[in-house]
Design a protein around this motif. Structure first.
Motif, PDB file in Angstrom:
ATOM      1  N   LEU A   1      17.384 -34.051 105.479  1.00 11.82           N
ATOM      2  CA  LEU A   1      18.041 -34.174 104.359  1.00 11.82           C
ATOM      3  C   LEU A   1      18.910 -32.781 103.815  1.00 11.82           C
ATOM      4  CD1 LEU A   1      15.401 -36.163 102.590  1.00 11.82           C
ATOM      5  CD2 LEU A   1      17.207 -37.182 103.959  1.00 11.82           C
ATOM      6  N   PHE A   2      19.533 -32.996 102.874  1.00 11.23           N
ATOM      7  CA  PHE A   2      20.262 -31.585 102.404  1.00 11.23           C
ATOM      8  C   PHE A   2      19.288 -30.987 101.616  1.00 11.23           C
ATOM      9  CE2 PHE A   2      24.853 -34.101 101.609  1.00 11.23           C
ATOM     10  CZ  PHE A   2      24.895 -34.291 103.039  1.00 11.23           C
ATOM     11  N   LYS A   3      19.480 -29.793 101.518  1.00 15.38           N
ATOM     12  CA  LYS A   3      18.810 -28.941 100.728  1.00 15.38           C
ATOM     13  C   LYS A   3      19.370 -28.885  99.240  1.00 15.38           C
ATOM     14  CE  LYS A   3      16.264 -27.246 103.935  1.00 15.38           C
ATOM     15  NZ  LYS A   3      14.956 -28.204 104.171  1.00 15.38           N
ATOM     16  N   TYR A   4      18.824 -28.269  98.364  1.00  7.41           N
ATOM     17  CA  TYR A   4      19.180 -28.512  96.747  1.00  7.41           C
ATOM     18  C   TYR A   4      18.768 -27.112  96.078  1.00  7.41           C
ATOM     19  CZ  TYR A   4      14.414 -29.616  95.961  1.00  7.41           C
ATOM     20  OH  TYR A   4      13.065 -29.674  95.891  1.00  7.41           O
ATOM     21  N   ILE A   5      19.429 -26.782  95.247  1.00  9.92           N
ATOM     22  CA  ILE A   5      19.112 -25.808  94.361  1.00  9.92           C
ATOM     23  C   ILE A   5      19.604 -26.337  92.854  1.00  9.92           C
ATOM     24  CG2 ILE A   5      19.465 -23.833  95.725  1.00  9.92           C
ATOM     25  CD1 ILE A   5      22.536 -23.641  94.652  1.00  9.92           C
ATOM     26  N   GLU A   6      19.083 -25.635  91.986  1.00 16.60           N
ATOM     27  CA  GLU A   6      19.310 -25.986  90.463  1.00 16.60           C
ATOM     28  C   GLU A   6      20.554 -25.601  90.096  1.00 16.60           C
ATOM     29  OE1 GLU A   6      17.116 -27.222  88.315  1.00 16.60           O
ATOM     30  OE2 GLU A   6      15.296 -27.268  89.573  1.00 16.60           O
ATOM     31  N   PHE A   7      21.266 -26.536  89.209  1.00 14.30           N
ATOM     32  CA  PHE A   7      22.770 -26.298  89.022  1.00 14.30           C
ATOM     33  C   PHE A   7      23.065 -26.314  87.452  1.00 14.30           C
ATOM     34  CE2 PHE A   7      27.002 -27.930  88.686  1.00 14.30           C
ATOM     35  CZ  PHE A   7      27.750 -26.947  89.178  1.00 14.30           C
ATOM     36  N   ASN A   8      23.535 -25.375  86.870  1.00 13.72           N
ATOM     37  CA  ASN A   8      23.996 -25.737  85.411  1.00 13.72           C
ATOM     38  C   ASN A   8      25.506 -26.053  85.397  1.00 13.72           C
ATOM     39  OD1 ASN A   8      24.601 -25.386  82.838  1.00 13.72           O
ATOM     40  ND2 ASN A   8      23.489 -23.951  82.363  1.00 13.72           N
ATOM     41  N   PRO A   9      25.945 -27.234  85.108  1.00 15.77           N
ATOM     42  CA  PRO A   9      27.406 -27.604  85.172  1.00 15.77           C
ATOM     43  C   PRO A   9      28.205 -26.808  84.111  1.00 15.77           C
ATOM     44  CG  PRO A   9      26.309 -29.595  84.512  1.00 15.77           C
ATOM     45  CD  PRO A   9      25.181 -28.552  85.115  1.00 15.77           C
ATOM     46  N   ASN A  10      27.486 -26.255  82.942  1.00 11.47           N
ATOM     47  CA  ASN A  10      28.087 -25.625  81.732  1.00 11.47           C
ATOM     48  C   ASN A  10      28.645 -24.283  82.319  1.00 11.47           C
ATOM     49  OD1 ASN A  10      28.010 -27.994  80.166  1.00 11.47           O
ATOM     50  ND2 ASN A  10      25.626 -27.334  79.912  1.00 11.47           N
ATOM     51  N   SER A  11      27.744 -23.542  82.982  1.00  7.62           N
ATOM     52  CA  SER A  11      27.851 -22.099  83.270  1.00  7.62           C
ATOM     53  C   SER A  11      28.137 -21.918  84.807  1.00  7.62           C
ATOM     54  CB  SER A  11      26.554 -21.417  82.792  1.00  7.62           C
ATOM     55  OG  SER A  11      25.500 -21.755  83.513  1.00  7.62           O
ATOM     56  N   GLN A  12      28.140 -22.811  85.543  1.00  5.17           N
ATOM     57  CA  GLN A  12      28.338 -22.472  86.905  1.00  5.17           C
ATOM     58  C   GLN A  12      29.569 -23.293  87.694  1.00  5.17           C
ATOM     59  OE1 GLN A  12      24.246 -23.281  88.259  1.00  5.17           O
ATOM     60  NE2 GLN A  12      23.967 -21.019  88.379  1.00  5.17           N
ATOM     61  N   MET A  13      30.349 -23.933  86.852  1.00  9.29           N
ATOM     62  CA  MET A  13      31.318 -24.594  87.626  1.00  9.29           C
ATOM     63  C   MET A  13      32.225 -23.846  88.425  1.00  9.29           C
ATOM     64  SD  MET A  13      31.016 -27.745  87.111  1.00  9.29           S
ATOM     65  CE  MET A  13      32.527 -28.636  87.401  1.00  9.29           C
ATOM     66  N   LYS A  14      32.415 -22.688  87.834  1.00 10.27           N
ATOM     67  CA  LYS A  14      33.585 -21.686  88.741  1.00 10.27           C
ATOM     68  C   LYS A  14      32.658 -21.544  89.973  1.00 10.27           C
ATOM     69  CE  LYS A  14      36.317 -19.276  85.169  1.00 10.27           C
ATOM     70  NZ  LYS A  14      36.472 -17.976  84.494  1.00 10.27           N
ATOM     71  N   MET A  15      31.552 -21.278  90.204  1.00  7.29           N
ATOM     72  CA  MET A  15      31.034 -20.960  91.591  1.00  7.29           C
ATOM     73  C   MET A  15      30.974 -22.174  92.415  1.00  7.29           C
ATOM     74  SD  MET A  15      27.400 -19.018  90.774  1.00  7.29           S
ATOM     75  CE  MET A  15      27.504 -17.337  90.119  1.00  7.29           C
ATOM     76  N   TRP A  16      30.920 -23.452  91.704  1.00  8.72           N
ATOM     77  CA  TRP A  16      31.024 -24.658  92.277  1.00  8.72           C
ATOM     78  C   TRP A  16      32.548 -24.833  92.973  1.00  8.72           C
ATOM     79  CZ3 TRP A  16      33.934 -29.536  90.921  1.00  8.72           C
ATOM     80  CH2 TRP A  16      33.407 -30.347  91.931  1.00  8.72           C
ATOM     81  N   MET A  17      33.304 -24.397  92.170  1.00  7.72           N
ATOM     82  CA  MET A  17      34.933 -24.714  92.715  1.00  7.72           C
ATOM     83  C   MET A  17      35.170 -23.488  93.763  1.00  7.72           C
ATOM     84  SD  MET A  17      36.730 -24.948  88.905  1.00  7.72           S
ATOM     85  CE  MET A  17      38.322 -25.128  89.208  1.00  7.72           C
ATOM     86  N   GLU A  18      34.466 -22.368  93.602  1.00  7.09           N
ATOM     87  CA  GLU A  18      34.761 -21.295  94.761  1.00  7.09           C
ATOM     88  C   GLU A  18      34.143 -22.065  96.160  1.00  7.09           C
ATOM     89  OE1 GLU A  18      35.616 -17.762  96.641  1.00  7.09           O
ATOM     90  OE2 GLU A  18      36.459 -19.103  95.150  1.00  7.09           O
ATOM     91  N   LEU A  19      32.842 -22.557  96.059  1.00  4.37           N
ATOM     92  CA  LEU A  19      32.039 -23.188  97.068  1.00  4.37           C
ATOM     93  C   LEU A  19      32.824 -24.129  97.734  1.00  4.37           C
ATOM     94  CD1 LEU A  19      28.406 -23.197  95.670  1.00  4.37           C
ATOM     95  CD2 LEU A  19      28.958 -22.077  97.707  1.00  4.37           C
ATOM     96  N   THR A  20      33.445 -25.099  96.999  1.00  5.65           N
ATOM     97  CA  THR A  20      34.360 -26.084  97.427  1.00  5.65           C
ATOM     98  C   THR A  20      35.281 -25.532  98.295  1.00  5.65           C
ATOM     99  OG1 THR A  20      34.009 -27.285  95.492  1.00  5.65           O
ATOM    100  CG2 THR A  20      36.021 -28.040  96.620  1.00  5.65           C
ATOM    101  N   ARG A  21      36.288 -24.501  97.646  1.00  9.63           N
ATOM    102  CA  ARG A  21      37.146 -23.935  98.565  1.00  9.63           C
ATOM    103  C   ARG A  21      36.686 -23.223  99.705  1.00  9.63           C
ATOM    104  NH1 ARG A  21      39.590 -19.032  99.166  1.00  9.63           N
ATOM    105  NH2 ARG A  21      37.847 -17.920  98.297  1.00  9.63           N
ATOM    106  N   LEU A  22      35.517 -22.756  99.579  1.00 12.81           N
ATOM    107  CA  LEU A  22      35.008 -21.877 100.944  1.00 12.81           C
ATOM    108  C   LEU A  22      34.507 -23.007 102.074  1.00 12.81           C
ATOM    109  CD1 LEU A  22      32.996 -19.214  99.277  1.00 12.81           C
ATOM    110  CD2 LEU A  22      35.012 -18.840 100.983  1.00 12.81           C
TER     111      LEU A  22
END
Length: 435
Positions: free
Chosen positions: A317-338
């Motif tokens: 299965l996939f691993k998981y980490i806690e994620f806060n969409p309010n404060s971490q969306m920029k990181m998520w977008m950067e991860l998507t690009r990478l």
């Protein structure tokens, strides 16, 4: 044809690990259990992918449905019989609605519904009202009887007391699944004193109410529901399996739309992919059918479909980490690009999943979903809403808890060649998000 006296010559019993026995005396109920549509529920797990987290959770919609029927039978036959506000003529209607309330569930219920924009309640009504064995059995009680059963399940039936037995904040459905799911997962959270709750239930004009003396048993029930949602139903490992399952179905649907040539043609999925599924096609689907395709698709040319199927079947299965969409969306977008630059498709391998639950609420005017509160019957005969009397329930009333996780394939990332410039950045970002 109608039933002469409607009773079996001898009572039938099912041995049940939760209720000890399920008793069937009515020929109507016995005949409904024997229909092909009801027997299909044996091939659909009650808890979807939870068996990949709690290995005992292999129980089916079939045994849950029998359990809900048994709770309703005990309420009607042992507690409500000859009480004011209870009409014994509604007895069989209640028993049928209890037995058939989950009839329309598909394989891996909720994940399956989301991908293909389906609603199991629509299919439940379609089975009850359509050209089916269930409909033919129900019609022996009168041409309008299937319609009444469907209305109870759809919560539109005129007698709200009957509806509240099967669908409310304290109903037979929840009382069965909390105990049954706790039993099969091996946890203790879902246990509460159901015998006590049944003894203090009383029929009123429009809903079931609880005698004030039973308030502590109801508090226990609500807290067990709260615990079960966060410890079992929203368990992050189960959600990881659901994420992969959902992505497999999305990928297969996408490939079909792109005219991809499957080695194992998804014959059972064609009408689903076109979103024009007939009742006949729907009833042919169960979890063994789905698993057959996942097994076969491991050998497909499409690497994403094949890899996801292998993951699901091998429980990688996939691993998981806690994620806060309010404060971490920029990181998520950067991860998507990478991810894209590293050759890992983020549409399938970088997923934010959210779960939320409202353990108990009272009616708030203007809200989309009207939640009928639990009422206590006071010694002087007046009704009081539960959270007004219970400090425990008041403390969680109306409090919606939401949880977000970010899922990703850690093994694919670690297996990227060291020459891949994005590898180190992805690992660093994921560590940052986790903290």
């Amino acid at each position: 044809m109608t039933y002469p006296n409607g009773k079996l010559s001898e009572e039938k019993v099912f041995k049940d690990p939760v209720h000890r026995y399920v008793h069937v005396r009515d020929k109507l109920i016995w005949d409904l259990i024997g229909t092909s549509e009801f027997q299909r529920l044996r091939r659909i797990r009650q808890l979807g992918t939870t068996y990949l987290t709690f290995h005992g959770a292999e129980h089916s919609r079939f045994n849950h449905s029998l359990g809900v029927y048994e709770i309703i039978r005990r309420i009607i036959d042992d507690v409500f019989r000859e009480r004011e506000h209870w009409n014994q003529d509604e007895r069989l209607l209640c028993l049928c609605a209890a037995l058939l309330h989950d009839l329309g569930h598909g394989p891996f219920s909720h994940s399956f519904e989301k991908v293909f924009h389906l609603d199991h309640e629509d299919f439940t009504q379609a089975i009850i009202l359509g050209d089916t064995e269930v409909n033919h059995v129900l019609r022996r009680m009168g041409d309008d009887f299937p319609k009444k059963v469907a209305e109870v399940i759809a919560k539109t039936y005129e007698n709200k007391l009957v509806v509240s037995l099967i669908s409310s904040q304290i109903d037979a459905d929840r009382m069965d699944y909390l105990q049954r799911d706790a039993y099969y997962t091996g946890v203790s959270y879902g246990h509460f004193d159901m015998e006590r709750i049944l003894r203090v239930m009383r029929p009123r004009e429009d809903q079931v109410v609880i005698k004030h003396s039973g308030m502590h048993a109801v508090e226990d029930y609500i807290m067990s529901r709260y615990q079960m949602y966060w410890q079992i139903y929203f368990h992050p490992v189960t959600r990881s399996a659901e994420v992969i399952l959902t992505k497999i179905l999305h990928r297969a649907k996408y490939l079909h739309q792109e005219y991809y040539s499957f080695k194992q043609e998804p014959v059972h999925f064609y009408s689903l992919f076109e979103e024009e599924i007939s009742l006949r096609d729907y009833l042919r689907l169960d979890e063994s059918v789905i698993m057959f395709y996942f097994q076969a698709w491991q050998d497909e040319e499409d690497t994403i479909l094949a890899e996801l199927c292998r993951r699901f079947l091998d429980r990688n299965l996939f691993k998981y980490i806690e994620f806060n969409p309010n404060s971490q969306m920029k990181m998520w977008m950067e991860l998507t690009r990478l991810f894209e630059k590293a050759g890992i498709d983020p549409d399938y391998y970088l997923v934010v999943d959210s779960s939320s639950d409202l353990p108990y609420d009272f009616y708030r005017p203007g809200e989309e979903e009207e939640r009928l509160p639990i009422h206590l019957l006071m010694p002087n005969g007046e009704l009081r809403e539960l959270s007004r009397e219970s400090e425990i329930v008041e403390s969680i009333s109306g409090k919606k808890r939401t949880d977000h996780k970010l899922y990703f394939p850690q093994d694919l990332i670690r297996n990227l060649p060291d020459s891949c410039k994005e590898k180190e950045k992805i690992l660093q970002l994921l560590e940052q998000v986790d903290h």
